[in-house]
Write an enzyme that holds these catalytic residues in place. Structure first.
Site, PDB file in Angstrom:
ATOM      1  N   GLY A 342       0.822  -1.204   0.000  1.00 24.47           N
ATOM      2  CA  GLY A 342       0.000   0.000   0.000  1.00 24.47           C
ATOM      3  C   GLY A 342       0.853   1.249   0.000  1.00 24.47           C
ATOM      4  O   GLY A 342       1.863   1.334  -0.709  1.00 24.47           O
ATOM      5  N   GLU A 366      21.804  -6.260 -20.998  1.00 26.98           N
ATOM      6  CA  GLU A 366      22.356  -7.467 -21.639  1.00 26.98           C
ATOM      7  C   GLU A 366      21.533  -7.894 -22.855  1.00 26.98           C
ATOM      8  O   GLU A 366      21.320  -9.079 -23.096  1.00 26.98           O
ATOM      9  CB  GLU A 366      22.435  -8.605 -20.625  1.00 26.98           C
ATOM     10  CG  GLU A 366      23.652  -9.502 -20.775  1.00 26.98           C
ATOM     11  CD  GLU A 366      24.904  -8.895 -20.177  1.00 26.98           C
ATOM     12  OE1 GLU A 366      25.930  -9.571 -20.151  1.00 26.98           O
ATOM     13  OE2 GLU A 366      24.866  -7.720 -19.732  1.00 26.98           O
TER      14      GLU A 366
END
Length: 388
Positions: A342, A366
């Site tokens: 929350g 990558e």
């Protein structure tokens, strides 16, 4: 059955040792280091003491080699504590693998013993300011001179480049080659005149370790810096190295996803609403179930690719699948961890906001996930389908 049961007793000890290091030394200080964007000198020093930088180096060169599945699980543990620590040894491992597979014996004996202890750190330089995943379009050129090569060009997003002593530089030694990848080579360059680390790039996450721009202006590299001693092999060599790199990135994603799941689970058990722990509310319970299921699947896919790599198979497709699935999984888990927390999930006083900032790196790093899908599709067609 634990995932560690797949490993030998010695390798289980290695993973447990790194896990203890993360819990004891990393977690108590990571939030402060992260928010200050401070280089983790003490933690890197401890990793050197533990032999982490020598996990891909054979004993004859002073290392403590482990299997690829063990390496994956070690990387996961480091990333669970702080993804930046796993990044500090990622490119280093790829360079070690490149030296072992393609380097001359003289190159191995020169670099690997110091790399094993972490005295020498290594990284790789591929990405350029004008292009990322399209390596064949690179503009960095190394022209032969009387005593080696003169290097000119630029690289960017090079992690650890300021603190690494060896840089595996992918460049063009024959700019006129057709096709272009036939003219590429890897030079093992070191800092010196003509090589400038111009700045540390500001980043959303992945704090602490530097990612820099490199400028080469008539930088001199000796003739024996050419990986393997033969020009024109660099593209093939680096593609093999990236199989290891993508497994490492997948393992980093596992660590970030696992940390987010662990924090979300702990919060869901402690936090109460409407008179009961929030995990008992079906919407939260469903999040947790999906997070655990996808993380388990991502780990098994990554370990599958790691076992194939250890067996000597080409794993560009499998490593691409692992990197693709694990990184997307980490991003979704990190987002769900924010949901479960929350308002606390949006606070810098909780670690889940860091996981949410770190996770996107594995999606674009990558080789972007869009590139991974291209590789997977291409290999599927070449193979005629999945090997079952």
């Amino acid at each position: 059955m634990s995932t560690l049961d797949l490993l030998s007793e010695d390798e289980q000890f290695v993973v447990r040792t790194v896990r203890e290091f993360v819990d004891k030394d990393v977690k108590p200080v990571v939030r402060e280091l992260e928010h200050a964007d401070t280089y983790p000198e003490a933690l890197i020093g401890r990793m050197k003491e533990l032999g982490v930088f020598g996990l891909a180096v054979p004993q004859e060169y002073g290392g403590t080699p482990v299997s690829m599945p063990c390496y994956v699980l070690v990387t996961e543990e480091l990333a669970r504590g702080w993804m930046s620590l796993a990044g500090a040894m990622g490119g280093h491992t790829v360079v070690a693998k490149l030296l072992l597979r393609f380097g001359t014996e003289e190159q191995r004996r020169r670099h690997l013993p110091r790399m094993a202890t972490g005295e020498t750190r290594a990284t790789m330089a591929l990405t350029e300011p004008g292009g990322g995943s399209d390596l064949r379009a690179m503009g960095t050129v190394a022209r032969k001179s009387d005593d080696g090569y003169l290097v000119n060009g630029a690289k960017t997003w090079i992690t650890n480049s300021r603190r690494s002593q060896v840089i595996a530089l992918l460049c063009k030694t024959d700019p006129d080659a057709d096709p272009a990848h036939k003219g590429m080579s890897i030079l093992l360059v070191e800092h010196g005149p003509g090589l400038t680390v111009s700045r540390d790039l500001p980043k959303l996450g992945y704090k602490g370790v530097e990612s820099c721009e490199l400028a080469f202006d008539n930088h001199r590299a000796t003739a024996d810096a050419l990986l393997g001693g033969v020009e024109g092999q660099g593209f093939t060599q680096m593609m093999k190295g990236l199989e290891t790199g993508r497994l490492q990135v997948a393992a980093r994603a596992l660590g970030v996803g696992r940390a987010a799941l662990e924090d979300a689970l702990a919060h869901a058990r402690q936090r109460e609403s409407f008179g009961k722990p929030i995990w008992q509310h079906q919407s939260i319970g469903n999040y947790l179930a999906d997070m655990a299921t996808s993380l388990t699947a991502a780990r098994q896919l990554t370990l599958y690719a790691a076992r194939l790599a250890d067996a000597g198979h080409r794993v560009d497709m499998e490593a691409g699948m692992a990197k693709l699935f694990a990184s997307e999984t980490a991003m979704q888990i990190a987002l769900n961890a924010v949901r479960i927390h929350g308002g606390h999930g949006y606070s810098t006083e909780f670690d889940v906001e860091r996981y949410f900032r770190d996770a996107p790196l594995m999606i674009v790093g990558e080789g972007t996930n869009e590139i991974q899908r291209n590789i997977i599709a291409s290999r599927l067609v070449q193979r005629g389908g999945l090997d079952v």
